[in-house]
Design a protein around this motif. Structure first.
Motif, PDB file in Angstrom:
ATOM      1  N   PHE A   1      -5.368 -13.378   9.751  1.00  0.00           N
ATOM      2  CA  PHE A   1      -5.969 -14.010   8.569  1.00  0.00           C
ATOM      3  C   PHE A   1      -5.427 -14.236   7.492  1.00  0.00           C
ATOM      4  CE2 PHE A   1      -9.074 -13.010   4.927  1.00  0.00           C
ATOM      5  CZ  PHE A   1      -9.924 -14.345   5.215  1.00  0.00           C
TER       6      PHE A   1
ATOM      7  N   TYR B   1      -8.713  -0.202  16.386  1.00  0.00           N
ATOM      8  CA  TYR B   1      -8.060  -0.555  15.220  1.00  0.00           C
ATOM      9  C   TYR B   1      -6.970  -1.432  15.080  1.00  0.00           C
ATOM     10  CZ  TYR B   1      -5.566   0.657  10.741  1.00  0.00           C
ATOM     11  OH  TYR B   1      -5.010   0.697   9.472  1.00  0.00           O
TER      12      TYR B   1
ATOM     13  N   TYR C   1      -1.147  -6.511  -3.694  1.00  0.00           N
ATOM     14  CA  TYR C   1      -0.049  -6.985  -4.248  1.00  0.00           C
ATOM     15  C   TYR C   1       1.287  -7.375  -3.230  1.00  0.00           C
ATOM     16  CZ  TYR C   1      -1.607  -5.701  -8.895  1.00  0.00           C
ATOM     17  OH  TYR C   1      -2.376  -5.764 -10.285  1.00  0.00           O
ATOM     18  N   PHE C   2       1.135  -6.458  -2.154  1.00  0.00           N
ATOM     19  CA  PHE C   2       1.950  -6.706  -1.114  1.00  0.00           C
ATOM     20  C   PHE C   2       3.498  -6.447  -1.670  1.00  0.00           C
ATOM     21  CE2 PHE C   2       3.099  -8.701   3.072  1.00  0.00           C
ATOM     22  CZ  PHE C   2       2.153  -7.890   3.607  1.00  0.00           C
ATOM     23  N   ASN C   3       3.847  -5.551  -2.637  1.00  0.00           N
ATOM     24  CA  ASN C   3       5.265  -5.677  -2.902  1.00  0.00           C
ATOM     25  C   ASN C   3       5.327  -4.307  -3.721  1.00  0.00           C
ATOM     26  OD1 ASN C   3       7.347  -5.688  -4.311  1.00  0.00           O
ATOM     27  ND2 ASN C   3       6.930  -8.018  -5.390  1.00  0.00           N
TER      28      ASN C   3
ATOM     29  N   PHE D   1      -2.281  -3.904  -0.412  1.00  0.00           N
ATOM     30  CA  PHE D   1      -2.091  -4.999   0.249  1.00  0.00           C
ATOM     31  C   PHE D   1      -2.515  -6.405  -0.392  1.00  0.00           C
ATOM     32  CE2 PHE D   1      -2.323  -2.021   3.847  1.00  0.00           C
ATOM     33  CZ  PHE D   1      -1.383  -2.652   4.703  1.00  0.00           C
TER      34      PHE D   1
ATOM     35  N   ASP E   1     -13.458 -10.901   2.087  1.00  0.00           N
ATOM     36  CA  ASP E   1     -12.101 -11.506   1.669  1.00  0.00           C
ATOM     37  C   ASP E   1     -12.166 -12.902   1.695  1.00  0.00           C
ATOM     38  OD1 ASP E   1     -10.184  -9.438   1.564  1.00  0.00           O
ATOM     39  OD2 ASP E   1     -10.101  -9.062   3.619  1.00  0.00           O
ATOM     40  N   PHE E   2     -13.159 -13.240   2.685  1.00  0.00           N
ATOM     41  CA  PHE E   2     -13.288 -14.869   2.725  1.00  0.00           C
ATOM     42  C   PHE E   2     -13.715 -15.531   1.630  1.00  0.00           C
ATOM     43  CE2 PHE E   2     -14.736 -18.620   4.605  1.00  0.00           C
ATOM     44  CZ  PHE E   2     -13.956 -19.021   5.505  1.00  0.00           C
TER      45      PHE E   2
ATOM     46  N   ILE F   1     -13.933  -8.672   6.209  1.00  0.00           N
ATOM     47  CA  ILE F   1     -13.520 -10.067   6.409  1.00  0.00           C
ATOM     48  C   ILE F   1     -14.347 -10.887   5.650  1.00  0.00           C
ATOM     49  CG2 ILE F   1     -14.580 -10.902   8.459  1.00  0.00           C
ATOM     50  CD1 ILE F   1     -11.273 -11.204   8.764  1.00  0.00           C
TER      51      ILE F   1
ATOM     52  N   THR G   1     -10.398  -6.221   4.123  1.00  0.00           N
ATOM     53  CA  THR G   1     -10.428  -5.818   5.577  1.00  0.00           C
ATOM     54  C   THR G   1      -9.463  -4.604   5.939  1.00  0.00           C
ATOM     55  OG1 THR G   1     -10.519  -8.098   5.951  1.00  0.00           O
ATOM     56  CG2 THR G   1     -10.782  -6.967   7.832  1.00  0.00           C
ATOM     57  N   ILE G   2      -8.201  -4.721   5.779  1.00  0.00           N
ATOM     58  CA  ILE G   2      -7.327  -3.626   6.074  1.00  0.00           C
ATOM     59  C   ILE G   2      -7.632  -2.269   5.434  1.00  0.00           C
ATOM     60  CG2 ILE G   2      -5.018  -2.781   5.624  1.00  0.00           C
ATOM     61  CD1 ILE G   2      -3.916  -5.690   6.293  1.00  0.00           C
TER      62      ILE G   2
ATOM     63  N   ILE H   1     -10.947  -1.054   7.493  1.00  0.00           N
ATOM     64  CA  ILE H   1     -10.455  -0.768   8.703  1.00  0.00           C
ATOM     65  C   ILE H   1      -9.780   0.579   8.972  1.00  0.00           C
ATOM     66  CG2 ILE H   1     -11.104  -2.749  10.108  1.00  0.00           C
ATOM     67  CD1 ILE H   1      -8.264  -3.248  10.533  1.00  0.00           C
ATOM     68  N   THR H   2      -9.102   0.709   8.159  1.00  0.00           N
ATOM     69  CA  THR H   2      -8.248   1.885   8.049  1.00  0.00           C
ATOM     70  C   THR H   2      -8.866   3.046   7.630  1.00  0.00           C
ATOM     71  OG1 THR H   2      -6.316   0.473   7.448  1.00  0.00           O
ATOM     72  CG2 THR H   2      -6.006   2.952   7.082  1.00  0.00           C
TER      73      THR H   2
ATOM     74  N   ALA I   1      -7.294 -12.746   1.005  1.00  0.00           N
ATOM     75  CA  ALA I   1      -6.227 -12.659   1.925  1.00  0.00           C
ATOM     76  C   ALA I   1      -6.099 -11.441   2.818  1.00  0.00           C
ATOM     77  CB  ALA I   1      -4.977 -12.875   1.549  1.00  0.00           C
ATOM     78  N   GLY I   2      -7.158 -10.681   3.331  1.00  0.00           N
ATOM     79  CA  GLY I   2      -7.026  -9.613   3.996  1.00  0.00           C
ATOM     80  C   GLY I   2      -6.981  -8.387   3.410  1.00  0.00           C
TER      81      GLY I   2
END
Lengths: 269, 167
Positions: free
Chosen positions: A27, A17, B132-134, B130, B65-66, B62, B75-76, B79-80, B71-72
């Motif tokens: 990425f 992970y 918003y990342f804020n 992720f 996202d692509f 991915i 994916t995050i 996988i989490t 931007a990921g």
């Protein structure tokens, strides 16, 4: 050894992970400028915390050297002030009050990469913002790239990504400074037409044509030049006056007219 | 073995295709786009390999996202959710050694819904965090993840009950 292997096998999902997470962050870093700046900011604050103790130790070791440098600079400034009194005082204030000066210390300095960065010990709480310019007592150093709460990173002039407006002293011949040779004692000056006369040893100073650096900060002297065959410009190499590998105290300049200039630029475009 | 993996691969491709072509363009009330590819994390058999689930989720995330410029974030979140799925299974279904899939008839409908809710909501929460990342945008993150989860759960629950009688 067996225990380590057992440990890895037991937590293999977690390790896998973390590996995938690393790829994803990579990425994300490459795909979004916003995420890039956020991740950079995190990295900067961590690097700042790590390098701070090292900086205290080094600053104590270099105390003597720093003192002598400061005395030298004081002398130079005093001579400037005494000479300035002879000239028109109104003029003096007009040009220098545009910039607000803050002092800072370098806690990490790199000079052997293709894109060099410095980290300084002042950040957002000290009023440092992105795109401010940084000088030392010996000349220009770079431009603020990223700020966190307590630290900031500076793109050094020894970086491929930076171009600086410069001119020959006592004339109005303007050119562009770029770092192409990856040699940390010299920098390249281009865009000076061959119709101008230049000599080895001429002094190069900042041009003041951008909102980053004020005019008349010394950069270096001409080391060698040759005429380019393809176009009508010189290819000039400039010896840097400031030794970029030995910088401990810097000044951050804030151009108070910057917003106004940018607004005007946006309006005219 | 190869047959199993190729079936998984075809399912993944189908889900990615559906997500990108259809469900990413719904824009209900201008911000709701159900993430139906979460169906894969719900239907993946409980007794199958965890590593291949992680790998598959990375692949799905991915790719999406692509093609949707996120931007990921997908994916995050994916996988989490794959990593913490065993915990969610234990928490929502209790003793699970007798079941090997969410489609098992002996699982109560309430538990099934709770399982789907947990997976979808945690996934959407991570995704918008992720995206918003804020953390200053916490209100938007919560609003988006709650409303998107709600519609995703409706669609996924519909899917599952629709095909349940056959399986």
């Amino acid at each position: 050894m067996r225990r380590i292997i057992n440990l890895i096998l037991e937590f293999k999902n977690l390790f896998f992970y973390l590996l995938l997470l690393f790829f994803t962050i990579l990425f994300s870093y490459n795909n979004s400028n916003y995420n890039k700046s956020k991740i950079d900011e995190l990295g900067l604050s961590i690097a700042g915390i790590i390098y701070k103790p090292l900086f205290f130790f080094n600053s104590y070791i270099n105390l003597k050297n720093n003192n002598s440098n400061l005395i030298k600079e004081n002398k130079r400034l005093q001579s400037l002030v005494y000479n300035q009194k002879l000239k028109n005082e109104y003029n003096y204030e007009e040009t220098f009050l545009k910039f607000e000066i803050r002092n800072a210390s370098v806690i990490k300095n790199s000079f052997n990469k293709t894109r060099n960065l410095l980290i300084i010990n002042k950040g957002e709480i000290n009023g440092i913002k992105k795109d401010m310019s940084v000088i030392s007592s010996n000349g220009i150093v770079g431009i603020i790239n990223q700020t966190s709460k307590n630290f900031s990173s500076v793109i050094s002039i020894l970086s491929r990504d930076i171009k600086i407006n410069a001119k020959l002293k006592d004339s109005n011949i303007f050119g562009t400074l770029e770092w192409l040779d990856f040699d940390f004692y010299s920098i390249n000056l281009s865009d000076i037409s061959v119709s101008n006369k230049i000599n080895i040893g001429d002094t190069i100073i900042t041009g003041g044509m951008s909102y980053y650096f004020p005019e008349n900060i010394i950069i270096g002297t001409i080391k060698s030049y040759k005429k380019s065959k393809s176009d009508g410009f010189y290819e000039i190499k400039v010896n840097l006056i400031s030794n970029m590998s030995d910088i401990s105290n810097v000044y951050v300049l804030e151009n108070k007219n910057r917003d106004e200039i940018i607004d005007l630029e946006n309006l005219s475009n | 073995m190869i047959k199993e993996y190729s079936i998984i691969f075809i399912k993944i491709l189908l889900l990615i295709f559906l997500q990108l072509i259809v469900f990413n363009n719904i824009n209900l009330f201008e911000f709701i786009n159900p993430s139906i590819y979460i169906l894969f994390f719900i239907l993946y058999r409980f007794d199958q390999n965890q590593i291949s689930l992680l790998m598959a989720s990375f692949l799905i995330g991915i790719t999406i996202d692509f093609f949707s410029n996120t931007a990921g974030a997908n994916t995050i979140a994916s996988i989490t959710i794959s990593l913490i799925r065993p915990t969610i299974i234990k928490f929502s279904l209790g003793e699970v050694y007798e079941f090997n899939s969410i489609l098992n008839k002996n699982i109560k409908q309430v538990n099934r819904l709770f399982f789907i809710f947990l997976i979808v909501f945690i996934h959407q929460l991570l995704f918008f965090m992720f995206e918003y990342f804020n953390f200053m945008m916490l209100i938007s993150i919560l609003k988006n993840s709650i409303l998107n989860s709600f519609f995703t759960i409706i669609i996924l629950f519909g899917f599952i009950t629709l095909f349940d009688s056959k399986l």
